[in-house]
Design a protein around this motif. Structure first.
Motif, PDB file in Angstrom:
ATOM      1  N   UNK A  27       0.685  -1.383  -0.198  1.00 32.51           N
ATOM      2  CA  UNK A  27       0.111  -0.185   0.083  1.00 32.51           C
ATOM      3  C   UNK A  27       0.904   1.331   0.034  1.00 32.51           C
ATOM      4  N   UNK A  28       0.634   2.067  -0.958  1.00 29.86           N
ATOM      5  CA  UNK A  28       1.526   3.277  -1.079  1.00 29.86           C
ATOM      6  C   UNK A  28       0.705   4.501  -0.377  1.00 29.86           C
ATOM      7  N   UNK A  29       1.221   4.763   0.593  1.00 32.83           N
ATOM      8  CA  UNK A  29       0.608   5.974   1.497  1.00 32.83           C
ATOM      9  C   UNK A  29       1.504   6.995   1.886  1.00 32.83           C
ATOM     10  N   UNK A  30       1.805   8.069   1.027  1.00 29.46           N
ATOM     11  CA  UNK A  30       2.959   9.035   1.561  1.00 29.46           C
ATOM     12  C   UNK A  30       2.519   9.790   2.592  1.00 29.46           C
ATOM     13  N   UNK A  31       3.429  10.291   3.376  1.00 27.49           N
ATOM     14  CA  UNK A  31       2.889  10.956   4.472  1.00 27.49           C
ATOM     15  C   UNK A  31       3.624  12.470   4.515  1.00 27.49           C
ATOM     16  N   UNK A  32       3.027  13.439   4.474  1.00 27.51           N
ATOM     17  CA  UNK A  32       3.325  14.837   4.553  1.00 27.51           C
ATOM     18  C   UNK A  32       4.258  15.009   5.727  1.00 27.51           C
ATOM     19  N   UNK A  33       5.405  15.700   5.566  1.00 30.96           N
ATOM     20  CA  UNK A  33       6.295  16.127   6.623  1.00 30.96           C
ATOM     21  C   UNK A  33       6.572  17.386   6.408  1.00 30.96           C
ATOM     22  N   UNK A  34       5.873  18.401   6.708  1.00 28.33           N
ATOM     23  CA  UNK A  34       6.069  19.826   6.649  1.00 28.33           C
ATOM     24  C   UNK A  34       6.227  20.448   8.153  1.00 28.33           C
ATOM     25  N   UNK A  35       7.061  21.697   8.062  1.00 29.46           N
ATOM     26  CA  UNK A  35       7.089  22.522   9.244  1.00 29.46           C
ATOM     27  C   UNK A  35       5.543  23.276   9.265  1.00 29.46           C
ATOM     28  N   UNK A  36       4.760  23.244  10.551  1.00 28.65           N
ATOM     29  CA  UNK A  36       3.475  23.961  10.622  1.00 28.65           C
ATOM     30  C   UNK A  36       3.842  25.199  10.515  1.00 28.65           C
TER      31      UNK A  36
END
Length: 189
Positions: A27-36
């Motif tokens: 299952x391909x589920x990218x996770x966004x990892x950005x500074x709030x």
């Protein structure tokens, strides 16, 4: 009795030499990892995703003749869209609120592959994930490509979970490149 033992040994040897074939379903589920952040938008942000790719990512063939085909089990278009929207919200944007006409962010998943080549008994895997983005906002159109590649080496067949983790890390890295593009951010503000 001797013939029976010989036949059993020959059968087992043939099975071992033939290798092992399996299928990895991931299952391909990218996770966004950005500074709030506290960025704001004055226009609705419409995010759409598409792809011409099917659910086959590639295959693995090892130096000891093991083989596995790799397929996705989820809708990659939906998972990339959800990841981008989550990242935009973490940046402070409210994609579903604002004036019309909307800022239109179109994302094409252009490459998602897992290929291998064998050198002696070592297997070298090349993983790739690419996105093409077109953003129409503020009377301007901005186009960009984002890609990530990873090379892994191993001697035996990697576990399904390891393949999934590697592909998700790559997809996440690519989505985060899109979300950190200063031109995208500027046009969405």
């Amino acid at each position: 009795m001797l013939n029976k033992h010989f036949f059993l040994t020959l059968s087992l040897s043939t099975i071992l030499l033939a290798g092992c074939s399996t299928t990895h379903y991931i299952s391909i589920t990218p996770e966004a990892d950005v500074q709030t952040a506290s960025l704001t938008n004055d226009r609705v942000i419409n995010v759409s995703t598409n792809t011409q790719l099917n659910n086959s990512i590639g295959s693995i063939k090892t130096g000891i003749n093991e083989r596995a085909d790799i397929f996705t089990t989820n809708d990659i278009k939906l998972s990339v869209k959800e990841s981008v929207l989550k990242g935009l919200r973490e940046l402070g944007f409210t994609p579903d609120q604002g004036l019309m006409p909307a800022a239109d962010l179109q994302i094409e998943i252009s490459k998602m592959s897992y290929t291998t080549e064998v050198e002696t008994l070592k297997t070298i895997a090349t993983l790739e994930f690419e996105l093409k983005a077109t953003l129409a906002a503020k009377g301007q159109t901005y186009k960009a490509n984002y890609g990530s590649q990873k090379v892994r080496e191993y001697g035996t067949m990697p576990y399904q979970q390891a393949v999934q983790d590697d592909m998700n890390a790559l997809a996440s890295q690519t989505v985060n490149r899109l979300l950190s593009d200063p031109n995208i951010i500027t046009l969405l503000k």
